[in-house]
Design a protein around this motif. Structure first.
Motif: not given
Ligand SMILES: [Zn+2]
Length: 274
Positions: A32-41, A241-244, A266-274
């Motif tokens: 309900d709170e978070f949208e999917p993340v779209a990635v390109n270069s 890692g790929f997305m980062a 919230r500790g869900l650990s979906v950090k983008l960029g590690d």
């Protein structure tokens, strides 16, 4: 609906809005709170936009749906919810277990429909090989060369999958499943042409080459080994890692940074960029 030539049956028909990855996967990547993340270069942002185009006629859409998507998508991981594919695998004893991975025999698990998993994967690779899906050019997402036609015949049930194409299916083994989608993309295998995509909790990779069945990794491929192996591995780190890597220079919108910070907190650990 526009009229055009459907690239699967090659007939002139009304064309449906076809999703590259199934439409039903999007709700699995959001709450309900978070949208999917779209990635390109260029940009990385939460988005409600979906990767889709007027492509297939209704009959061909239905072929991909009933022979693959409809069976496979309900098995994927839901955000903060169940992961039926994982549950069905771990009920069984693995045929091989090492520190890095466990391998299950899909052929021995009646609750897993191996031909439908394969059809689902090939449907997505094939769609990416015939259309750009709005990437700002006419070039298809991936270049499968003549194998695009081989996949078309396979998907229509007119030919078996060629021997020089091997498919490996990997399922997330860890408790945190990356709630994202990665469209078909070239991989970096040094020996074979290689493409992959990711949907919540599962990565599918194809390897293409004349000697693919003789390679040591072929025994892990679901369409090569008669036991239909499915790998359970820690996937999330690689996918993050790929997305980062592919978005290192991308402009990250304020909305994304805020969403990421909230998820991290919230500790869900979906950090983008590690
Ligand atoms: Zn058609």
């Amino acid at each position: 609906m526009p009229i055009g030539i459907c690239p699967m049956c090659r007939e002139e028909k009304k064309l449906c809005m076809s999703h590259l990855l199934s439409k039903k996967i999007y709700p699995l990547c959001r709450n309900d709170e978070f949208e999917p993340v779209a990635v390109n270069s260029q940009v990385m942002r939460p988005t409600v936009n979906q990767t889709k185009a007027y492509l297939l006629c209704e009959i061909c859409e239905d072929n991909l749906s009933k022979n693959g998507e409809r069976i496979t998508v309900p098995l994927l991981s839901r955000w903060d919810g169940p992961f039926p594919l994982f549950d069905r695998l771990v009920k069984q004893k693995p045929i091989l277990a090492t520190e890095a991975m466990s391998i299950y025999a899909g052929a021995d698990i009646p609750e897993i429909d191996v031909p439908k998993l394969i059809h689902f994967a090939m449907g997505i690779f094939w769609k990416a090989s015939v259309h750009s899906f709005g990437r700002g050019s006419d070039r298809p997402r991936i270049d499968l060369g003549e194998d695009s036609e081989a996949l078309r015949l396979f998907l229509r049930g007119e030919a078996p999958l060629p021997d020089h194409i091997a498919l490996a299916i990997a399922v997330e083994s860890g408790p945190i499943r990356f709630p994202a989608m990665i469209d078909p993309f070239p991989g970096d295998n040094p020996d074979f042409r290689n493409f992959f995509f990711y949907v919540p909790g599962m990565q599918m990779q194809i390897y293409i080459g004349d000697k693919v069945r003789e390679s040591p990794s072929a025994k892990y491929c679901i369409n090569v080994n008669p036991r239909a192996p499915i790998l359970l591995v820690p996937l999330g780190k690689d996918m993050r890692g790929f997305m980062a890597k592919h978005s290192a220079d991308a402009y990250k919108t304020e909305k994304l940074l805020k969403t990421t910070a909230e998820i991290e907190a919230r500790g869900l650990s979906v950090k983008l960029g590690d």
